[in-house]
Write a protein that holds these residues in place. Structure first.
Motif, PDB file in Angstrom:
ATOM      1  N   ASP A 147       0.847  -1.186   0.000  1.00  0.00           N
ATOM      2  CA  ASP A 147       0.000   0.000   0.000  1.00  0.00           C
ATOM      3  C   ASP A 147       0.886   1.241   0.000  1.00  0.00           C
ATOM      4  N   LEU A 148       0.288   2.361  -0.378  1.00  0.00           N
ATOM      5  CA  LEU A 148       0.918   3.666  -0.218  1.00  0.00           C
ATOM      6  C   LEU A 148       0.138   4.430   0.840  1.00  0.00           C
ATOM      7  N   LEU A 149       0.850   4.872   1.870  1.00  0.00           N
ATOM      8  CA  LEU A 149       0.226   5.639   2.944  1.00  0.00           C
ATOM      9  C   LEU A 149       0.653   7.090   2.840  1.00  0.00           C
ATOM     10  N   VAL A 150      -0.322   7.990   2.962  1.00  0.00           N
ATOM     11  CA  VAL A 150      -0.056   9.423   3.009  1.00  0.00           C
ATOM     12  C   VAL A 150      -0.274   9.883   4.439  1.00  0.00           C
ATOM     13  N   GLN A 151       0.736  10.520   5.002  1.00  0.00           N
ATOM     14  CA  GLN A 151       0.633  11.007   6.380  1.00  0.00           C
ATOM     15  C   GLN A 151       0.828  12.514   6.419  1.00  0.00           C
ATOM     16  N   ARG A 152      -0.112  13.192   7.047  1.00  0.00           N
ATOM     17  CA  ARG A 152       0.000  14.638   7.266  1.00  0.00           C
ATOM     18  C   ARG A 152       1.118  14.888   8.279  1.00  0.00           C
ATOM     19  N   GLU A 153       2.105  15.713   7.910  1.00  0.00           N
ATOM     20  CA  GLU A 153       3.189  16.056   8.819  1.00  0.00           C
ATOM     21  C   GLU A 153       2.953  17.437   9.447  1.00  0.00           C
ATOM     22  N   ALA A 154       2.796  18.475   8.604  1.00  0.00           N
ATOM     23  CA  ALA A 154       2.587  19.848   9.101  1.00  0.00           C
ATOM     24  C   ALA A 154       3.593  20.170  10.207  1.00  0.00           C
ATOM     25  N   ARG A 155       4.847  19.887   9.917  1.00  0.00           N
ATOM     26  CA  ARG A 155       5.924  19.955  10.918  1.00  0.00           C
ATOM     27  C   ARG A 155       6.846  21.130  10.602  1.00  0.00           C
ATOM     28  N   PHE A 156       6.737  22.193  11.397  1.00  0.00           N
ATOM     29  CA  PHE A 156       7.555  23.388  11.213  1.00  0.00           C
ATOM     30  C   PHE A 156       8.914  23.176  11.891  1.00  0.00           C
ATOM     31  N   LEU A 157       9.992  23.352  11.129  1.00  0.00           N
ATOM     32  CA  LEU A 157      11.335  23.126  11.634  1.00  0.00           C
ATOM     33  C   LEU A 157      12.120  24.429  11.647  1.00  0.00           C
ATOM     34  N   VAL A 158      13.021  24.567  12.606  1.00  0.00           N
ATOM     35  CA  VAL A 158      13.854  25.761  12.739  1.00  0.00           C
ATOM     36  C   VAL A 158      15.303  25.365  12.471  1.00  0.00           C
ATOM     37  N   PRO A 159      15.870  25.778  11.332  1.00  0.00           N
ATOM     38  CA  PRO A 159      17.261  25.415  11.038  1.00  0.00           C
ATOM     39  C   PRO A 159      18.227  26.034  12.054  1.00  0.00           C
ATOM     40  N   GLU A 160      19.262  25.291  12.360  1.00  0.00           N
ATOM     41  CA  GLU A 160      20.326  25.843  13.181  1.00  0.00           C
ATOM     42  C   GLU A 160      21.119  26.859  12.363  1.00  0.00           C
ATOM     43  N   ARG A 161      21.854  27.713  13.065  1.00  0.00           N
ATOM     44  CA  ARG A 161      22.622  28.751  12.385  1.00  0.00           C
ATOM     45  C   ARG A 161      23.580  28.113  11.370  1.00  0.00           C
ATOM     46  N   GLY A 162      23.526  28.603  10.134  1.00  0.00           N
ATOM     47  CA  GLY A 162      24.398  28.117   9.085  1.00  0.00           C
ATOM     48  C   GLY A 162      23.950  26.839   8.415  1.00  0.00           C
ATOM     49  N   VAL A 163      22.800  26.284   8.833  1.00  0.00           N
ATOM     50  CA  VAL A 163      22.290  25.041   8.249  1.00  0.00           C
ATOM     51  C   VAL A 163      21.134  25.372   7.313  1.00  0.00           C
ATOM     52  N   SER A 164      21.159  24.846   6.108  1.00  0.00           N
ATOM     53  CA  SER A 164      20.119  25.160   5.120  1.00  0.00           C
ATOM     54  C   SER A 164      18.799  24.473   5.480  1.00  0.00           C
ATOM     55  N   PRO A 165      17.677  25.002   4.974  1.00  0.00           N
ATOM     56  CA  PRO A 165      16.383  24.323   5.186  1.00  0.00           C
ATOM     57  C   PRO A 165      16.380  22.890   4.665  1.00  0.00           C
ATOM     58  N   GLN A 166      17.032  22.660   3.507  1.00  0.00           N
ATOM     59  CA  GLN A 166      17.052  21.318   2.927  1.00  0.00           C
ATOM     60  C   GLN A 166      17.814  20.335   3.836  1.00  0.00           C
ATOM     61  N   ARG A 167      18.964  20.789   4.347  1.00  0.00           N
ATOM     62  CA  ARG A 167      19.728  19.923   5.241  1.00  0.00           C
ATOM     63  C   ARG A 167      18.957  19.663   6.538  1.00  0.00           C
ATOM     64  N   THR A 168      18.175  20.663   6.969  1.00  0.00           N
ATOM     65  CA  THR A 168      17.369  20.499   8.184  1.00  0.00           C
ATOM     66  C   THR A 168      16.330  19.397   8.007  1.00  0.00           C
ATOM     67  N   ILE A 169      15.655  19.382   6.851  1.00  0.00           N
ATOM     68  CA  ILE A 169      14.701  18.306   6.546  1.00  0.00           C
ATOM     69  C   ILE A 169      15.433  16.959   6.491  1.00  0.00           C
TER      70      ILE A 169
ATOM     71  N   ASN B 268      24.538  14.356   1.001  1.00  0.00           N
ATOM     72  CA  ASN B 268      25.557  15.407   1.013  1.00  0.00           C
ATOM     73  C   ASN B 268      25.017  16.616   0.268  1.00  0.00           C
ATOM     74  N   TRP B 269      25.115  17.788   0.853  1.00  0.00           N
ATOM     75  CA  TRP B 269      24.529  18.996   0.301  1.00  0.00           C
ATOM     76  C   TRP B 269      25.617  20.001  -0.066  1.00  0.00           C
ATOM     77  N   THR B 270      25.399  20.697  -1.181  1.00  0.00           N
ATOM     78  CA  THR B 270      26.279  21.789  -1.587  1.00  0.00           C
ATOM     79  C   THR B 270      25.431  23.017  -1.861  1.00  0.00           C
ATOM     80  N   PRO B 271      25.989  24.228  -1.761  1.00  0.00           N
ATOM     81  CA  PRO B 271      25.197  25.439  -2.029  1.00  0.00           C
ATOM     82  C   PRO B 271      24.662  25.432  -3.456  1.00  0.00           C
ATOM     83  N   GLY B 272      23.435  25.955  -3.630  1.00  0.00           N
ATOM     84  CA  GLY B 272      22.822  26.045  -4.958  1.00  0.00           C
ATOM     85  C   GLY B 272      22.089  27.342  -5.123  1.00  0.00           C
ATOM     86  N   ARG B 273      21.732  27.639  -6.348  1.00  0.00           N
ATOM     87  CA  ARG B 273      20.964  28.858  -6.624  1.00  0.00           C
ATOM     88  C   ARG B 273      19.976  28.607  -7.744  1.00  0.00           C
ATOM     89  N   LYS B 274      19.000  29.515  -7.847  1.00  0.00           N
ATOM     90  CA  LYS B 274      18.024  29.415  -8.933  1.00  0.00           C
ATOM     91  C   LYS B 274      18.587  30.044 -10.202  1.00  0.00           C
TER      92      LYS B 274
END
Length: 426
Positions: A389-411, A420-426
């Motif tokens: 089966d595929l289960l969908v779970q509501r998270e609605a989980r607000f996270l606060v990144p630590e200083r110098g940590v990107s939102p993506q790395r926080t997730i 492994n994460w590297t800086p990126g841009r649009k």
């Protein structure tokens, strides 16, 4: 300029976007757009009804795109590729239904027809006289001498989406009620056994064709108390599933020190980015996001595709991505999340709604609720393949990144992805 009721205009564009809109206000019912493809005034089958639980027509001509928000407005949108409409379809009725109230409580209701290629407005009809109706036919696209036209209609129903659908020939799946217990009949007198006799065998009748499955009009809303739903049980574990994030700013503050210390500090246009972390069953992991132009792919790994990036934050349709559930056996888990790219320092004082719209099955939606921390990244939903089966779970989980940590790395840290994460841009 708005059309009068009953007026018509030519539609020369090969593809159009049909937008239903209304003003957002407290107590306004939820409004849903739908389309019915008609031959001789009726649908040919239930497949000719396109709405939130049946988001795409088999021909590819009509698609339900879902809701979006703008400054003080809400929209619900359909896409129509007129060049792909089958030859025997004479009309495409554009309808709306109100959930939790009637159209007399929906301010500023309108329908617009836009050129899909240029965005130019072709037609607009503003409803003026709605009262107790819970479903409305706002207009219709129809053929006349080989060309398409749009007519404003403005006809209401007090019987809701079910009444409107059945009026055009749709069979609706109604809730089943238990039958009343029957009083057992007295036993019949026992007769003497009859002498044996020969009865010639009767040829077996050919198996009857399965009856079509009625259309389900219900939605699924996930809450803190009931956060999980099975896609298989909803009949929505195949085809393309669209994920929409729409948002609206409740208040705007000029800086820190706002009420309750909320770190909002809105400045300029708000740009939120919808993203997804994925893990495939072969162990590969990655991210789908606008940053770094990692938009993914729908028909090859990772089977997730981000539609695009709205850099103004003001798109009427919000942010959207698609997941190809025909390849669900190659997906182990997916975390859908959102980050603030610019325009705010936190999710506080944003109203956001997430809608997962399977191609088949019921729409799944939920709100994020109130953010009370200085969060720039929020986990929206977790999709897990259990093997059966595929289960969908509501998270609605607000996270606060630590200083110098990107939102993506926080997730990544929160859900144990180990990338492994590297800086990126649009």
């Amino acid at each position: 300029m708005s059309m009068l009721k009953g007026a018509n205009v030519p539609v020369s564009a090969p593809g159009v976007r049909v937008e239903l809109g209304w003003r957002s206000a407290p107590g306004t019912p939820d409004v849903d757009a739908s389309a019915l493809l008609l031959k001789a005034g009726k649908v040919r089958s239930d497949a000719d009804f396109v709405f939130y639980n049946q988001a795409a027509h088999a021909s590819g001509a009509v698609r339900y795109d879902g809701k979006g928000t703008g400054p003080g407005t809400v929209t619900d949108t359909l896409s129509v590729d007129l060049a792909r409409v089958e030859a025997d379809i004479e009309r495409i009725v554009v309808a709306a239904s109100a959930d939790g109230g009637n159209f007399g409580q929906v301010p500023g209701l309108y329908v617009r027809v836009l050129d899909a290629a240029t965005g130019a407005e072709i037609a607009r009809y503003d409803s003026q006289d709605a009262t107790v109706e819970t479903a409305f036919v706002l207009g219709e696209l129809y053929r006349r001498q080989g060309a398409w036209k749009f007519r404003s209609v403005g006809q209401g129903y007090s019987s809701g989406l079910e009444g409107l659908a059945t009026d055009f020939g749709i069979s609706v799946d109604e809730p089943q009620q238990a039958a009343a217990p029957m009083t057992p009949a007295p036993p019949a007198p026992v007769a003497a056994p009859a002498p044996p006799s020969y009865t010639p065998p009767v040829p077996a009748a050919p198996p009857a064709a399965p009856a079509p499955t009625p259309v389900r009009l219900s939605k699924v809303t996930l809450t803190k108390e009931a956060p999980t739903v099975s896609l298989s049980k909803q009949g929505g574990n195949s085809g393309e599933m669209r994920v929409n994030l729409s948002w609206q700013v409740r208040k705007q503050f000029k800086g820190w020190g706002a009420k309750l210390g909320r770190a909002v500090a809105m400045h300029g246009d708000l740009d939120l980015d919808l993203c997804a972390l994925y893990e495939l069953t072969d162990g590969r992991k990655g991210v789908v996001q606008a940053l770094g132009n990692a938009f993914g792919a729908l028909h090859q790994p990772p089977f997730i595709h981000l539609d695009g990036d709205d850099r103004t934050g003001g798109s009427a349709n919000g942010e959207n991505l698609s997941i190809n559930l025909d390849h669900k056996n190659q997906l182990r888990r997916v975390v859908i999340f959102v980050t603030i790219y610019e325009g705010a320092r936190s999710f506080a004082d944003l109203d956001a709604t997430v809608t997962l719209q399977p191609q088949n099955g019921a729409a799944i939606d939920f709100s994020l609720g109130e953010c009370t921390v200085p969060s720039t990244v929020c986990a929206l939903a977790l999709i897990t393949n259990t093997g059966s089966d595929l289960l969908v779970q509501r998270e609605a989980r607000f996270l606060v990144p630590e200083r110098g940590v990107s939102p993506q790395r926080t997730i990544d840290y929160a859900y144990g992805w180990g990338m492994n994460w590297t800086p990126g841009r649009k």
